[in-house]
Motif scaffolding. Structure first.
Motif, PDB file in Angstrom:
ATOM      1  N   LEU A 236       0.833  -1.196   0.000  1.00  0.00           N
ATOM      2  CA  LEU A 236       0.000   0.000   0.000  1.00  0.00           C
ATOM      3  C   LEU A 236       0.873   1.254   0.000  1.00  0.00           C
ATOM      4  CD1 LEU A 236      -2.730  -1.049   2.601  1.00  0.00           C
ATOM      5  CD2 LEU A 236      -2.959  -0.940   0.113  1.00  0.00           C
ATOM      6  N   PRO A 237       0.324   2.407  -0.439  1.00  0.00           N
ATOM      7  CA  PRO A 237       1.095   3.658  -0.388  1.00  0.00           C
ATOM      8  C   PRO A 237       1.617   3.944   1.015  1.00  0.00           C
ATOM      9  CG  PRO A 237      -0.883   3.958  -1.696  1.00  0.00           C
ATOM     10  CD  PRO A 237      -0.985   2.586  -1.080  1.00  0.00           C
ATOM     11  N   ARG A 238       2.688   4.737   1.091  1.00  0.00           N
ATOM     12  CA  ARG A 238       3.420   4.903   2.354  1.00  0.00           C
ATOM     13  C   ARG A 238       3.323   6.305   2.932  1.00  0.00           C
ATOM     14  NH1 ARG A 238       8.930   1.815   0.351  1.00  0.00           N
ATOM     15  NH2 ARG A 238       8.094  -0.313   0.334  1.00  0.00           N
ATOM     16  N   SER A 239       2.257   7.020   2.627  1.00  0.00           N
ATOM     17  CA  SER A 239       2.156   8.387   3.140  1.00  0.00           C
ATOM     18  C   SER A 239       2.131   8.413   4.663  1.00  0.00           C
ATOM     19  CB  SER A 239       0.907   9.073   2.580  1.00  0.00           C
ATOM     20  OG  SER A 239      -0.270   8.357   2.956  1.00  0.00           O
ATOM     21  N   ARG A 240       1.508   7.425   5.282  1.00  0.00           N
ATOM     22  CA  ARG A 240       1.469   7.398   6.747  1.00  0.00           C
ATOM     23  C   ARG A 240       2.828   7.074   7.345  1.00  0.00           C
ATOM     24  NH1 ARG A 240      -4.334   4.522   8.392  1.00  0.00           N
ATOM     25  NH2 ARG A 240      -5.666   6.020   7.296  1.00  0.00           N
ATOM     26  N   LYS A 241       3.605   6.242   6.632  1.00  0.00           N
ATOM     27  CA  LYS A 241       4.941   5.937   7.139  1.00  0.00           C
ATOM     28  C   LYS A 241       5.842   7.173   7.142  1.00  0.00           C
ATOM     29  CE  LYS A 241       5.032   1.025   5.931  1.00  0.00           C
ATOM     30  NZ  LYS A 241       5.774  -0.042   5.207  1.00  0.00           N
ATOM     31  N   ALA A 242       5.547   8.122   6.242  1.00  0.00           N
ATOM     32  CA  ALA A 242       6.334   9.352   6.195  1.00  0.00           C
ATOM     33  C   ALA A 242       6.068  10.242   7.397  1.00  0.00           C
ATOM     34  CB  ALA A 242       6.029  10.120   4.911  1.00  0.00           C
ATOM     35  N   LEU A 243       5.088   9.888   8.238  1.00  0.00           N
ATOM     36  CA  LEU A 243       4.778  10.660   9.442  1.00  0.00           C
ATOM     37  C   LEU A 243       5.239   9.952  10.709  1.00  0.00           C
ATOM     38  CD1 LEU A 243       1.139  11.693   8.425  1.00  0.00           C
ATOM     39  CD2 LEU A 243       3.225  13.041   8.168  1.00  0.00           C
ATOM     40  N   LYS A 244       5.999   8.885  10.565  1.00  0.00           N
ATOM     41  CA  LYS A 244       6.450   8.123  11.725  1.00  0.00           C
ATOM     42  C   LYS A 244       7.446   8.943  12.558  1.00  0.00           C
ATOM     43  CE  LYS A 244       4.309   4.171  10.901  1.00  0.00           C
ATOM     44  NZ  LYS A 244       3.351   3.561  11.831  1.00  0.00           N
ATOM     45  N   LYS A 245       7.641   8.479  13.805  1.00  0.00           N
ATOM     46  CA  LYS A 245       8.515   9.197  14.732  1.00  0.00           C
ATOM     47  C   LYS A 245       9.971   9.203  14.267  1.00  0.00           C
ATOM     48  CE  LYS A 245       5.736   8.503  18.906  1.00  0.00           C
ATOM     49  NZ  LYS A 245       5.703   7.935  20.275  1.00  0.00           N
TER      50      LYS A 245
ATOM     51  N   ARG B  91       0.792  20.300   6.134  1.00  0.00           N
ATOM     52  CA  ARG B  91       0.155  18.975   6.083  1.00  0.00           C
ATOM     53  C   ARG B  91      -1.317  19.066   6.429  1.00  0.00           C
ATOM     54  NH1 ARG B  91      -0.693  14.535   9.647  1.00  0.00           N
ATOM     55  NH2 ARG B  91       0.206  15.694  11.384  1.00  0.00           N
ATOM     56  N   GLY B  92      -2.144  18.363   5.633  1.00  0.00           N
ATOM     57  CA  GLY B  92      -3.570  18.343   5.882  1.00  0.00           C
ATOM     58  C   GLY B  92      -4.277  19.647   5.590  1.00  0.00           C
ATOM     59  N   GLY B  93      -3.609  20.581   4.900  1.00  0.00           N
ATOM     60  CA  GLY B  93      -4.228  21.863   4.577  1.00  0.00           C
ATOM     61  C   GLY B  93      -4.115  22.907   5.663  1.00  0.00           C
ATOM     62  N   GLU B  94      -3.377  22.609   6.744  1.00  0.00           N
ATOM     63  CA  GLU B  94      -3.222  23.557   7.841  1.00  0.00           C
ATOM     64  C   GLU B  94      -2.267  24.685   7.436  1.00  0.00           C
ATOM     65  OE1 GLU B  94      -4.795  23.639  10.740  1.00  0.00           O
ATOM     66  OE2 GLU B  94      -5.978  21.884  10.112  1.00  0.00           O
ATOM     67  N   PRO B  95      -2.578  25.935   7.766  1.00  0.00           N
ATOM     68  CA  PRO B  95      -1.682  27.046   7.427  1.00  0.00           C
ATOM     69  C   PRO B  95      -0.434  27.048   8.303  1.00  0.00           C
ATOM     70  CG  PRO B  95      -3.554  27.838   8.702  1.00  0.00           C
ATOM     71  CD  PRO B  95      -3.820  26.388   8.421  1.00  0.00           C
TER      72      PRO B  95
ATOM     73  N   LEU C 272      -0.584  17.090   0.055  1.00  0.00           N
ATOM     74  CA  LEU C 272      -0.752  17.615   1.409  1.00  0.00           C
ATOM     75  C   LEU C 272      -0.836  16.519   2.459  1.00  0.00           C
ATOM     76  CD1 LEU C 272      -3.442  20.354   0.611  1.00  0.00           C
ATOM     77  CD2 LEU C 272      -0.944  20.571   0.582  1.00  0.00           C
ATOM     78  N   ALA C 273      -0.652  15.260   2.061  1.00  0.00           N
ATOM     79  CA  ALA C 273      -0.762  14.153   3.017  1.00  0.00           C
ATOM     80  C   ALA C 273       0.440  14.069   3.942  1.00  0.00           C
ATOM     81  CB  ALA C 273      -0.930  12.827   2.269  1.00  0.00           C
ATOM     82  N   VAL C 274       1.549  14.710   3.603  1.00  0.00           N
ATOM     83  CA  VAL C 274       2.759  14.694   4.426  1.00  0.00           C
ATOM     84  C   VAL C 274       3.210  16.121   4.679  1.00  0.00           C
ATOM     85  CG1 VAL C 274       3.481  12.456   3.505  1.00  0.00           C
ATOM     86  CG2 VAL C 274       4.300  14.552   2.437  1.00  0.00           C
TER      87      VAL C 274
ATOM     88  N   ASP D  64       3.761   8.502  -2.097  1.00  0.00           N
ATOM     89  CA  ASP D  64       3.308   7.110  -2.140  1.00  0.00           C
ATOM     90  C   ASP D  64       4.422   6.109  -1.914  1.00  0.00           C
ATOM     91  OD1 ASP D  64       0.738   7.925  -2.593  1.00  0.00           O
ATOM     92  OD2 ASP D  64       0.800   7.620  -4.763  1.00  0.00           O
ATOM     93  N   ASN D  65       5.672   6.498  -2.186  1.00  0.00           N
ATOM     94  CA  ASN D  65       6.788   5.543  -2.124  1.00  0.00           C
ATOM     95  C   ASN D  65       7.848   5.960  -1.115  1.00  0.00           C
ATOM     96  OD1 ASN D  65       6.109   3.774  -4.641  1.00  0.00           O
ATOM     97  ND2 ASN D  65       5.964   5.873  -5.389  1.00  0.00           N
TER      98      ASN D  65
END
Length: 506
Positions: free
Chosen positions: A300-309, A354-358, A449-451, A481-482
């Protein structure tokens, strides 16, 4: 998802059981053998270079060993060391060949060629070490250590230089292969666009073969549609391509594709199969043949992994260290900007995180004080490089004399290290966008904007402002994604080269 990558050829009977007979009823002219000749040339050059650097590594190891003997650090030099060097170099070369370190097909891209060097080296070390232990053969330990430290470095250097040479040669029109693409018009168009953009791959598409049932045959595929599937083998004999590339959209069964592959074997034409997915990194794909079916498993795409600690910890440590080390540079730039026109040193601007936040985006000011007020007038002019979303001008009149130097070497971006430290940005990620730019995003572009946005990224190391908007989005989506930590490190290394070259920096 089931993908069919086969071509239907009318009039080809199934071969009889037992001994397979040739499917060709008469001698046929062979297609061009340029690709095979080029592969042999690259292979010969790699083997020759490997042998040369292995000899060099052995000579250097012996020289260092003699130097240690001269200093009295170790025992006298064994007489058999030269003979041992020849044997070790031969074993090492065989291991490199066995692990694919000289494969000309992977020299242009990917990590396989480097992985082959490392695996071949480990294999040589293990084999030589086991023989020395089992046969109780004495060998200088300093020599052994130095040899297997220098050797891999020299072999990797050969691959780096070989990759640069091959890609440069292909970009300049050499070492290229002619390709006949088979598939639906839409997929052919995508392949043609990709191969035309990535010139360094060395593929020239000479034409396409589309199914008769393709309702979009009349559309522009980027290359001429030479015929339908029933004419494919005749077209191969006529066009004489080096490679037939099968993409999605064919209408035949796996058995028919297998028979076509037999025919192409007789014609000595290479075959490439492209699945109906793209922009996927190699480490997300696993090929598992099951019951004769080549199943492609995709992570699966790895956008969430790019937010890891782990990525966040690296950002904090690296940005804090750079802020301390570059403090004198910050002070010098601040003085130059201040005394340049007397305006503010730091330019603050609202960007979308990220997520559209200013977020409050920081830069050393490189434009005149009223740059934002003058932007509306300049936006009416034609945008550079076909980028319809990002506003970039190669000769922006708002840039100050000091600002041109800062932009050329991306020194104006340094204050963003503070953005990274406080969590608004990352060292590596998509470009932080302006609110008006985000308002022009389509569904795909919103994926950027996912990361966290980054100081640098694939956009910056692949051409920066010279890229079109479509290429910008494509690169950023590929990163999202990668994502991988190794990719971040490679981008940081490439950033140094991109900054020094200053291509697309305006």
């Amino acid at each position: 998802m089931a993908l069919q990558h086969s071509v239907k050829v009318a009039g080809i009977p199934a071969p009889p059981r037992g001994r397979r007979r040739s499917l060709i009823a008469r001698p046929l002219p062979l297609p061009s053998r340029r690709a095979r000749r080029d592969d042999r040339l690259i292979l010969s050059a790699l083997i020759a270079a490997d042998l040369a650097v292995l000899v060099l590594a052995c000579v250097l190891a012996i020289a260092i060993r003699r130097h240690l003997t001269f200093l009295g650090v170790s025992q006298s030099l064994p007489d058999s060391l030269v003979v041992s060097s020849v044997v070790i170099a031969a074993v090492w070369m065989v291991a490199l060949l066995a692990f694919g370190a000289t494969n000309p097909r992977v020299i242009a891209s990917g990590a396989e060629i480097y992985r082959g060097v490392l695996m071949g080296t480990l294999g040589a070390v293990g084999f030589v070490g086991a023989v020395l232990f089992l046969a109780d053969i004495p060998l200088s330990r300093p020599y052994f250590v130095v040899l297997f430290l220098l050797g891999p470095l020299l072999l990797l250097l050969v691959r780096v230089l070989a990759r640069r040479f091959v890609n440069l040669a292909r970009t300049r029109g050499r070492l290229r292969s002619q390709v006949l693409v088979v598939g639906s018009t839409g997929h052919v168009r995508g392949i043609v666009r990709t191969l035309g953009r990535e010139v360094w791959l060395g593929y020239d598409v000479v034409g396409a073969v589309a199914p008769i049932s393709d309702e979009r045959r009349s559309e522009d595929a980027g290359v001429p549609i030479l015929g339908d599937e029933s004419q494919m083998l005749d077209l191969v004999r006529e066009v004489r391509p080096d490679v037939v590339l099968f993409t999605a959209g064919s209408s035949a069964s796996a058995e028919e594709f297998r028979r076509v592959a037999w025919e192409l074997e007789e014609l000595e034409v290479g075959v490439i199969v492209v699945p109906g997915v793209s922009e996927i990194s190699g480490d997300r794909i696993r090929m598992r043949p099951v019951a004769g079916l080549p199943l492609v498993h995709m992570d699966l795409p790895r956008s969430r992994k790019a937010l890891k600690k782990g990525k966040r910890i690296f950002d904090v440590v690296a940005s804090a260290a750079l802020l301390l080390l570059l403090a004198p540079v910050f002070a010098t730039i601040a003085l130059c900007v201040r005394f340049g026109d007397g305006g503010k040193v730091i330019f603050r601007q609202e960007r979308v995180g990220r997520g559209g936040e200013p977020i409050e985006f920081l830069k050393f000011r490189s434009m005149v004080v009223d740059a934002e007020a003058r932007r509306i007038e300049l936006e009416k002019l034609e945008r550079d490089r076909g980028n319809d979303v990002l506003f970039k001008m190669a000769d922006d009149p708002r840039i100050t004399r000091v600002g041109r130097v800062l932009r050329r070497y991306s020194l104006d971006e340094l204050p963003q290290l503070w953005n990274v430290l406080r969590g608004d940005m990352s060292l590596v990620g998509p470009r932080p966008a302006l609110p008006q730019e985000v308002s022009g995003y389509d569904v795909d572009a919103h994926r950027r904007l996912a990361v966290r946005p980054g100081i640098t990224g694939l956009w910056q190391v692949s051409g920066r402002s010279d890229l079109s908007w479509d290429d910008t989005v494509r690169l950023d989506l590929f990163y999202v994604d990668n994502w991988s930590f190794m990719q971040d490190l490679l981008i940081l290394v490439r950033t140094v080269r991109a900054v020094m070259a200053s291509r697309g920096a305006y």
